[in-house]
Enzyme design. Structure first.
Site, PDB file in Angstrom:
ATOM      1  N   SER A  51      12.492  22.741 -17.334  1.00  0.00           N
ATOM      2  CA  SER A  51      13.205  22.680 -18.617  1.00  0.00           C
ATOM      3  C   SER A  51      12.286  22.138 -19.708  1.00  0.00           C
ATOM      4  O   SER A  51      11.255  21.524 -19.411  1.00  0.00           O
ATOM      5  CB  SER A  51      14.414  21.741 -18.463  1.00  0.00           C
ATOM      6  OG  SER A  51      14.875  21.291 -19.717  1.00  0.00           O
TER       7      SER A  51
ATOM      8  N   TYR B 168      19.286  14.224 -16.837  1.00  0.00           N
ATOM      9  CA  TYR B 168      18.748  15.601 -16.743  1.00  0.00           C
ATOM     10  C   TYR B 168      17.239  15.596 -16.995  1.00  0.00           C
ATOM     11  O   TYR B 168      16.470  16.200 -16.247  1.00  0.00           O
ATOM     12  CB  TYR B 168      19.456  16.449 -17.788  1.00  0.00           C
ATOM     13  CG  TYR B 168      19.117  17.909 -17.796  1.00  0.00           C
ATOM     14  CD1 TYR B 168      18.210  18.429 -18.724  1.00  0.00           C
ATOM     15  CD2 TYR B 168      19.728  18.794 -16.904  1.00  0.00           C
ATOM     16  CE1 TYR B 168      17.909  19.778 -18.749  1.00  0.00           C
ATOM     17  CE2 TYR B 168      19.431  20.155 -16.940  1.00  0.00           C
ATOM     18  CZ  TYR B 168      18.527  20.637 -17.864  1.00  0.00           C
ATOM     19  OH  TYR B 168      18.224  21.983 -17.891  1.00  0.00           O
TER      20      TYR B 168
HETATM   21  P1  NAP Z   1      24.761  27.460 -15.378  1.00  0.00           P
HETATM   22  O1  NAP Z   1      25.199  28.635 -16.185  1.00  0.00           O
HETATM   23  O2  NAP Z   1      25.534  26.204 -15.415  1.00  0.00           O
HETATM   24  O3  NAP Z   1      24.586  27.931 -13.832  1.00  0.00           O
HETATM   25  C1  NAP Z   1      24.179  26.998 -12.897  1.00  0.00           C
HETATM   26  C2  NAP Z   1      24.367  27.615 -11.524  1.00  0.00           C
HETATM   27  O4  NAP Z   1      24.048  26.650 -10.520  1.00  0.00           O
HETATM   28  C3  NAP Z   1      25.820  28.016 -11.289  1.00  0.00           C
HETATM   29  O5  NAP Z   1      25.879  29.194 -10.516  1.00  0.00           O
HETATM   30  C4  NAP Z   1      26.344  26.834 -10.496  1.00  0.00           C
HETATM   31  O6  NAP Z   1      27.446  27.182  -9.701  1.00  0.00           O
HETATM   32  C5  NAP Z   1      25.151  26.533  -9.613  1.00  0.00           C
HETATM   33  N1  NAP Z   1      25.196  25.196  -9.010  1.00  0.00           N
HETATM   34  C6  NAP Z   1      25.402  24.021  -9.636  1.00  0.00           C
HETATM   35  N2  NAP Z   1      25.365  23.013  -8.750  1.00  0.00           N
HETATM   36  C7  NAP Z   1      25.146  23.570  -7.527  1.00  0.00           C
HETATM   37  C8  NAP Z   1      24.985  23.047  -6.208  1.00  0.00           C
HETATM   38  N3  NAP Z   1      25.089  21.733  -5.958  1.00  0.00           N
HETATM   39  N4  NAP Z   1      24.747  23.912  -5.188  1.00  0.00           N
HETATM   40  C9  NAP Z   1      24.675  25.231  -5.429  1.00  0.00           C
HETATM   41  N5  NAP Z   1      24.811  25.811  -6.654  1.00  0.00           N
HETATM   42  C10 NAP Z   1      25.039  24.962  -7.685  1.00  0.00           C
HETATM   43  O7  NAP Z   1      23.275  27.087 -15.793  1.00  0.00           O
HETATM   44  P2  NAP Z   1      22.115  27.966 -16.412  1.00  0.00           P
HETATM   45  O8  NAP Z   1      22.064  27.770 -17.884  1.00  0.00           O
HETATM   46  O9  NAP Z   1      22.163  29.343 -15.829  1.00  0.00           O
HETATM   47  O10 NAP Z   1      20.856  27.178 -15.808  1.00  0.00           O
HETATM   48  C11 NAP Z   1      20.297  27.523 -14.567  1.00  0.00           C
HETATM   49  C12 NAP Z   1      19.111  26.602 -14.374  1.00  0.00           C
HETATM   50  O11 NAP Z   1      18.264  26.671 -15.531  1.00  0.00           O
HETATM   51  C13 NAP Z   1      19.504  25.128 -14.255  1.00  0.00           C
HETATM   52  O12 NAP Z   1      18.623  24.497 -13.348  1.00  0.00           O
HETATM   53  C14 NAP Z   1      19.271  24.578 -15.664  1.00  0.00           C
HETATM   54  O13 NAP Z   1      19.004  23.197 -15.652  1.00  0.00           O
HETATM   55  C15 NAP Z   1      18.067  25.364 -16.065  1.00  0.00           C
HETATM   56  N6  NAP Z   1      17.838  25.494 -17.502  1.00  0.00           N
HETATM   57  C16 NAP Z   1      18.813  26.001 -18.307  1.00  0.00           C
HETATM   58  C17 NAP Z   1      18.509  26.163 -19.679  1.00  0.00           C
HETATM   59  C18 NAP Z   1      19.508  26.696 -20.654  1.00  0.00           C
HETATM   60  O14 NAP Z   1      19.257  26.540 -21.876  1.00  0.00           O
HETATM   61  N7  NAP Z   1      20.575  27.314 -20.233  1.00  0.00           N
HETATM   62  C19 NAP Z   1      17.257  25.825 -20.161  1.00  0.00           C
HETATM   63  C20 NAP Z   1      16.325  25.270 -19.292  1.00  0.00           C
HETATM   64  C21 NAP Z   1      16.623  25.130 -17.950  1.00  0.00           C
HETATM   65  P3  NAP Z   1      28.847  26.368  -9.834  1.00  0.00           P
HETATM   66  O15 NAP Z   1      29.740  27.280 -10.587  1.00  0.00           O
HETATM   67  O16 NAP Z   1      29.257  26.141  -8.417  1.00  0.00           O
HETATM   68  O17 NAP Z   1      28.590  25.081 -10.576  1.00  0.00           O
HETATM   69  C1  GCO Z   2      20.541  20.164 -23.836  1.00  0.00           C
HETATM   70  C2  GCO Z   2      20.354  21.513 -23.213  1.00  0.00           C
HETATM   71  C3  GCO Z   2      18.954  21.634 -22.658  1.00  0.00           C
HETATM   72  C4  GCO Z   2      18.792  22.974 -21.997  1.00  0.00           C
HETATM   73  C5  GCO Z   2      17.443  23.153 -21.419  1.00  0.00           C
HETATM   74  C6  GCO Z   2      16.381  23.131 -22.455  1.00  0.00           C
HETATM   75  O1  GCO Z   2      21.651  19.634 -23.760  1.00  0.00           O
HETATM   76  O2  GCO Z   2      19.556  19.683 -24.411  1.00  0.00           O
HETATM   77  O3  GCO Z   2      21.313  21.755 -22.210  1.00  0.00           O
HETATM   78  O4  GCO Z   2      18.691  20.611 -21.771  1.00  0.00           O
HETATM   79  O5  GCO Z   2      19.709  23.139 -20.987  1.00  0.00           O
HETATM   80  O6  GCO Z   2      17.193  22.308 -20.374  1.00  0.00           O
HETATM   81  O7  GCO Z   2      15.173  23.545 -21.837  1.00  0.00           O
END
Ligand code: NAP
Ligand code: GCO
Length: 266
Positions: A146, A159
């Site tokens: 992230s 986080y």
């Molecule tokens: P999301 O829409 O909340 O999806 C997260 C997924 O992980 C969901 O399918 C969730 O399923 C699953 N999950 C959560 N806890 C779990 C567990 N204990 N065991 C198995 N599955 C679990 O998040 P996203 O935005 O797609 O993000 C995916 C990854 O990218 C995360 O690691 C997040 O930190 C990272 N990320 C996101 C962003 C962003 O801006 N969106 C940016 C940087 C990094 P449930 O429905 O069961 O919770």
């Molecule tokens: C926040 C956001 C971010 C993104 C992502 C950015 O609340 O700042 O959720 O943390 O999820 O991780 O890279």
């Protein structure tokens, strides 16, 4: 170099939390490149729904119920995958949560839960698949880090601590298992429009953009939020032979946020 180096034919790719959001997008791209897709989630109803969504895209995904923080369940999950699908060649540690709470108001239990899923989970998953990768003589691990692996901000202490740790776990796996032709890298997404960031993009009562939404657009040279599809090419690259000499690297896919001081307020 041959363009086939980017192909994943015959490879088994496991994407944790692959039911929707970034995980689903990455899994569909790996499938497009030829991989067999395995994914897990915690909720049975999600698995069923997502297998149907993958099928609509012509992907025969194998879905399993497994919480990445439960080491015994993960061991059982990987044994089942090895029996029913094959040894895992590519692991994408995508599953993750965030809790946005001012640190001094955050309970230790909430802090622990975020670190458990976002850092311990990837450790447990990697530990479970590496022996099979060593036996096969190759492997790819992609940890979804992230911006918060590099930067802090208000309310995301747990986080940021977890994602900073995940950056270093990535480098350590690369260091310890590179000798077995296993490459472990990270993808550091910028701000991506998924359910996880929906609260940061909600329209205000007067119909105006959420202040954080406007803030991120001003901080991004690309002047937009990322989409899960923006992560697909980088994921295929890091999952393929085209990246066999890339190890311990965090590839930021952030539209340039980390490079940019931000647009001067007009
Ligand atoms: P999301 O829409 O909340 O999806 C997260 C997924 O992980 C969901 O399918 C969730 O399923 C699953 N999950 C959560 N806890 C779990 C567990 N204990 N065991 C198995 N599955 C679990 O998040 P996203 O935005 O797609 O993000 C995916 C990854 O990218 C995360 O690691 C997040 O930190 C990272 N990320 C996101 C962003 C962003 O801006 N969106 C940016 C940087 C990094 P449930 O429905 O069961 O919770
Ligand atoms: C926040 C956001 C971010 C993104 C992502 C950015 O609340 O700042 O959720 O943390 O999820 O991780 O890279």
């Amino acid at each position: 170099m041959k363009m086939d180096d980017f192909r994943l034919d015959g490879r088994v790719a496991l994407v944790t939390g692959g039911s929707y959001g970034i995980g689903f997008a990455i899994a569909t791209a790996l499938a497009e490149a030829g991989a067999k897709i395995v994914f897990n989630d915690r909720k049975p109803e999600l698995i069923e729904k997502s297998v149907a969504e993958y099928k609509k895209l012509g992907i025969e995904a194998h879905g399993y119920i497994c919480d990445v923080t439960d080491e015994d369940a993960v061991k059982e999950f990987i044994a089942k995958v090895e029996k029913e699908v094959g040894t895992v060649d590519i692991l994408v540690n995508n599953a993750g949560i965030i809790k946005r709470i001012p640190m001094i108001e955050m309970s230790a239990a909430d802090f622990r839960q975020v670190v458990d899923i976002d850092l311990n989970g990837p450790f447990i998953m990697a530990k479970a698949v590496i022996p099979g990768m060593i036996k096969k003589g190759h492997g790819k691990i992609i940890n979804i880090c992230s911006m918060m692996s590099e930067l802090g901000r208000e309310t995301v202490s747990a986080y940021a601590a977890a994602k900073g740790g995940l950056k270093m776990l990535t480098k350590n796996i690369a260091s310890e298992y590179g000798q077995y032709n296993i490459q472990c890298n990270g993808i550091g997404p910028g701000y991506i429009a998924t359910p996880q960031t929906a609260p940061l993009r909600e329209r205000q009562a007067d119909g105006s953009r959420h202040p954080f939404d406007s803030f991120i657009v001003a901080k991004t040279p690309a002047e937009r939020w990322g989409t899960p599809e923006d992560l697909q090419g980088p994921a295929v690259f890091l999952a393929s032979d085209a990246s066999n000499f890339v190890n311990g690297h965090i590839l930021y896919v952030d539209g340039g946020i980390l490079a940019y001081i931000g647009k001067q307020p007009q």
